[in-house]
Motif scaffolding. Structure first.
Motif, mmCIF file in Angstrom:
data_model
loop_
_atom_site.group_PDB
_atom_site.id
_atom_site.type_symbol
_atom_site.label_atom_id
_atom_site.label_comp_id
_atom_site.label_asym_id
_atom_site.label_seq_id
_atom_site.Cartn_x
_atom_site.Cartn_y
_atom_site.Cartn_z
ATOM 1 N N ARG A 620 30.482 38.537 -6.261
ATOM 2 C CA ARG A 620 29.100 38.566 -5.781
ATOM 3 C C ARG A 620 28.214 37.673 -6.645
ATOM 4 O O ARG A 620 27.343 36.952 -6.137
ATOM 5 C CB ARG A 620 28.551 39.996 -5.771
ATOM 6 N N ALA A 621 28.432 37.713 -7.979
ATOM 7 C CA ALA A 621 27.656 36.882 -8.903
ATOM 8 C C ALA A 621 27.870 35.398 -8.608
ATOM 9 O O ALA A 621 26.923 34.597 -8.635
ATOM 10 C CB ALA A 621 28.031 37.212 -10.340
ATOM 11 N N LYS A 622 29.108 35.020 -8.306
ATOM 12 C CA LYS A 622 29.402 33.617 -7.987
ATOM 13 C C LYS A 622 28.703 33.202 -6.691
ATOM 14 O O LYS A 622 28.198 32.078 -6.578
ATOM 15 C CB LYS A 622 30.911 33.424 -7.853
ATOM 16 N N ILE A 623 28.689 34.115 -5.708
ATOM 17 C CA ILE A 623 28.016 33.828 -4.434
ATOM 18 C C ILE A 623 26.523 33.613 -4.664
ATOM 19 O O ILE A 623 25.913 32.687 -4.106
ATOM 20 C CB ILE A 623 28.253 34.980 -3.438
ATOM 21 N N THR A 624 25.929 34.437 -5.526
ATOM 22 C CA THR A 624 24.505 34.312 -5.843
ATOM 23 C C THR A 624 24.215 32.992 -6.545
ATOM 24 O O THR A 624 23.195 32.335 -6.267
ATOM 25 C CB THR A 624 24.048 35.487 -6.721
ATOM 26 N N GLU A 625 25.116 32.583 -7.448
ATOM 27 C CA GLU A 625 24.941 31.315 -8.166
ATOM 28 C C GLU A 625 24.917 30.129 -7.206
ATOM 29 O O GLU A 625 24.265 29.107 -7.476
ATOM 30 C CB GLU A 625 26.074 31.130 -9.173
#
Length: 643
Positions: A620-625
């Motif tokens: 999820r963090a990578k998607i947000t980045e």
């Protein structure tokens, strides 16, 4: 001015109509046999006692002997026993209940659907109806029926004439342009074509015949100005078939000088029903009468949208020795009313009584109610046994429509092939009778679902290729054994296929059908995750192998289900509305989610299914980045949107 070829109509006198009436009873008994009584139990068809018409092919057969009818019924029964299709329940707007469909001549099903008025490009709200027809037809075919489908094209009306005048082009040029665009859009959406798409302008003779049939049966009259109207007060049961109108309310405020057209418009507007505004003239005899044929008005009409049909009427008497009396009738220069064409075309292509009629819920009144009045008044037989109506497509909280100015054409709303497939999936996976909201989030969720479906197909294809090229396939055949009894995936597939067939046969319950589809996909995804996890374990002593038997069955099941969904296909490239490439993968992305983001979303979904919460959070963090947000939806696919 154009003139149609002379037509011949046989109109029987009251004495010679006895054969027709006695035979009609036998035909109705056959059509409405006990097997079909449940679907028609709450409706009594009222046939005008003055019915004397029997010029159409199907009705002339009604005058054959009862022996022929019994033979026909026997032959039909034998055919049904040989190849009996599966039962389908549909919500019938006529009976207001969900009942099994009982075709007149199973496994044949006659189906008529309302097509577009070709004065502009159809919008995505219109295409919900055409996709509903497609799902209905695909389901019928899947269940073993043979579908004879006719869809009309309205190519003459006030809106078309106004646009021709505004753009200074001919009626043929304008309607050909938008007819071709309509067919391109059908192809882009992978909609199975109807047997025929008859145009109103090519069926003027048939409409003239129907008007004279109605006149003979006391249901149509010609005004002083030359227009023809249907006399609603003489048709018992009008306004109580698909809707429940209050005749007293419609009559309130009726004007003695205008025939009460304003009152009808007000009453219908108050009920939320549609009206054809140009049908309410001063020449009408009754407040509720609707127009069959609009007399030529030089100040408005065009020469390329006017006809003067010539009809030869053959009047027979009870005495067979008397010579036939031939009369030539002109119904007058003019053009057809909107409602007339569907009754005429349905009769020509499908006969006096049809199995299914489908359309948008906004067509229940006046259009479909008027079709019933016209067809049953002219044919002296029930018009349609089952009516299917789909819900609106909404933009925000409002119905999408051209009159509101909030509509989007397919090519503007779905500029890429990915968008088009997603719109198809969005519609076909919904409950057709409920309203459908067209939003960016909804389309995004549909894209995510298709990504997941496409990905599992690729993964299975790759696994099959790898297995077939492996040197040791024959030495260790445990994973690709043809024995399906040991495969948990096969068991899941068979269970969900059975649930799928129950769902589609239950009033096209496509949300349930979609759940079955993704249960099968999830079983395959779990198998790939299981093997991937084992390969990562360093202490694993043997190389894990995939359940190839199960994966092959998954692939077969997806193909089988796609006979109904129709979502695995290549979207053809067509020209856009302004002549540029429209529906084309080479266009600008148009807001689609990038491939790498969708890869992360799929991986996160898999991690959540495996209850690997740490991995799911990191993805999820990578998607947000990357500038996107992912929102989980209970019981559905996640929604991905730009931050």
């Amino acid at each position: 001015m154009r003139f149609t070829t002379a037509s011949r109509i046989i109109l029987l006198t009251a004495a010679s109509s006895l054969c027709f009436h006695s035979s009609l009873t036998a035909v109705d008994a056959f059509h409405l046999a006990p097997s079909s009584s449940s679907s028609l139990s709450s409706r009594t068809t009222t046939i005008s006692p003055s019915c004397r018409t029997t010029h159409f092919t199907s009705s002339s057969k009604a005058c054959s002997s009862s022996t022929s009818l019994q033979s026909s019924a026997t032959a039909t029964t034998q055919q049904q026993q040989q190849d009996e299709p599966k039962q389908l329940q549909l919500y019938n707007s006529l009976t207001r209940t969900k009942t099994p469909i009982t075709p007149i001549a199973s496994p044949q099903i006659s189906m008529y659907t309302c097509g577009p008025t070709v004065y502009d490009s159809a919008h995505v709200g219109n295409f919900r109806a055409f996709l509903t027809y497609d799902i209905l037809k695909r389901t019928l075919l899947y269940l073993g029926y043979n579908v004879d489908h006719i869809c009309n094209l309205t190519d003459v009306d006030d809106k078309i004439i106004n646009k021709c005048n505004a753009e200074s082009i001919s009626l043929q040029e304008l309607t050909d342009k938008y007819t071709n665009a309509f067919f391109d859009d059908l192809e882009a959406l992978n909609i199975i074509k109807a047997r025929a798409y008859p145009r109103a302008t090519e069926h003027i003779d048939e409409m003239a015949k129907l008007i004279l049939d109605l006149e003979q049966n006391g249901l149509a009259y010609q005004s002083d100005e030359g227009s023809w109207y249907f006399s609603v007060s003489k048709k018992e049961g009008y306004g109580t078939n698909l809707v429940q109108l209050d005749p007293d309310q419609l009559k309130k405020g009726a004007s003695s000088t205008t025939g009460g057209g304003g009152a009808q418009r007000a009453a219908a507007a108050g009920s939320g029903m549609a009206l054809d505004a140009d049908e309410y003239d001063a020449e009408k005899e009754g407040v509720r009468d609707f127009c069959l044929w609009k007399a030529y008005k030089p100040e408005f009409d065009r020469e390329d949208a006017i006809w003067d049909p010539v009809v030869e009427v053959v009047v027979k008497t009870a005495n067979k020795n008397e010579e036939e009396v031939v009369e030539t009738r002109h119904i007058g220069k003019g053009r057809p009313g909107w409602h007339l064409e569907c009754s005429a075309m349905a009769r020509k292509y499908l006969g006096p009584t049809i199995d299914l009629h489908a359309g948008g819920i906004d067509l229940k009144f006046p259009h479909h109610e008027n079709e019933i009045a016209q067809s049953e008044g002219a044919n002296c037989a029930p018009f349609c046994n089952c009516w299917v109506h789909n819900g609106f497509v909404n933009i925000g909280d409002e119905k999408m429509s051209k009159s509101k100015g909030n509509f989007l054409t397919l090519r503007k709303a779905c500029p890429t092939a990915e968008d088009v497939r997603a719109y198809r999936y969005l519609v076909v996976s919904s409950q057709y009778r409920n309203p459908l909201s067209f939003t960016e989030a909804a389309l995004g969720a549909a894209k995510g679902a298709l990504k997941r479906l496409d990905r599992i197909q690729v993964m299975i294809d790759d696994a099959l290729k790898l297995a077939s090229s492996s040197d040791d396939t024959n030495e260790d055949d445990s994973s690709s054994s043809s024995d399906t009894t040991t495969s948990a995936i096969v068991a899941t597939v068979e269970k969900e296929l059975a649930n799928f067939e129950v769902a589609i046969a239950d009033d096209l319950s496509m949300p349930r059908a979609s759940a079955c589809l993704f249960s099968i996909v999830k079983a395959a995804e779990k198998e790939f995750k299981r093997v991937a996890k084992l390969k990562k374990e360093e202490d694993s002593e043997e190389t894990p192998s995939l359940d190839m038997v199960g994966l092959v069955r998954v692939q077969e099941a997806l193909k089988q289900m796609d006979q109904v969904f129709g979502i695995y296909y290549e979207v053809p490239q067509v020209k856009g509305e302004e002549g540029a490439a429209g529906i084309d993968d080479d266009n600008v992305n148009g807001g689609a989610i990038p491939e790498d983001v969708m890869d992360l979303v799929v991986q996160r979904t898999a991690a959540k299914d495996a209850k690997d919460w740490e991995l799911a959070d990191s993805l999820r963090a990578k998607i947000t980045e990357l500038g996107f947000a992912v929102k989980d939806v209970k019981g559905g696919d996640p929604i991905v949107s730009k931050v």
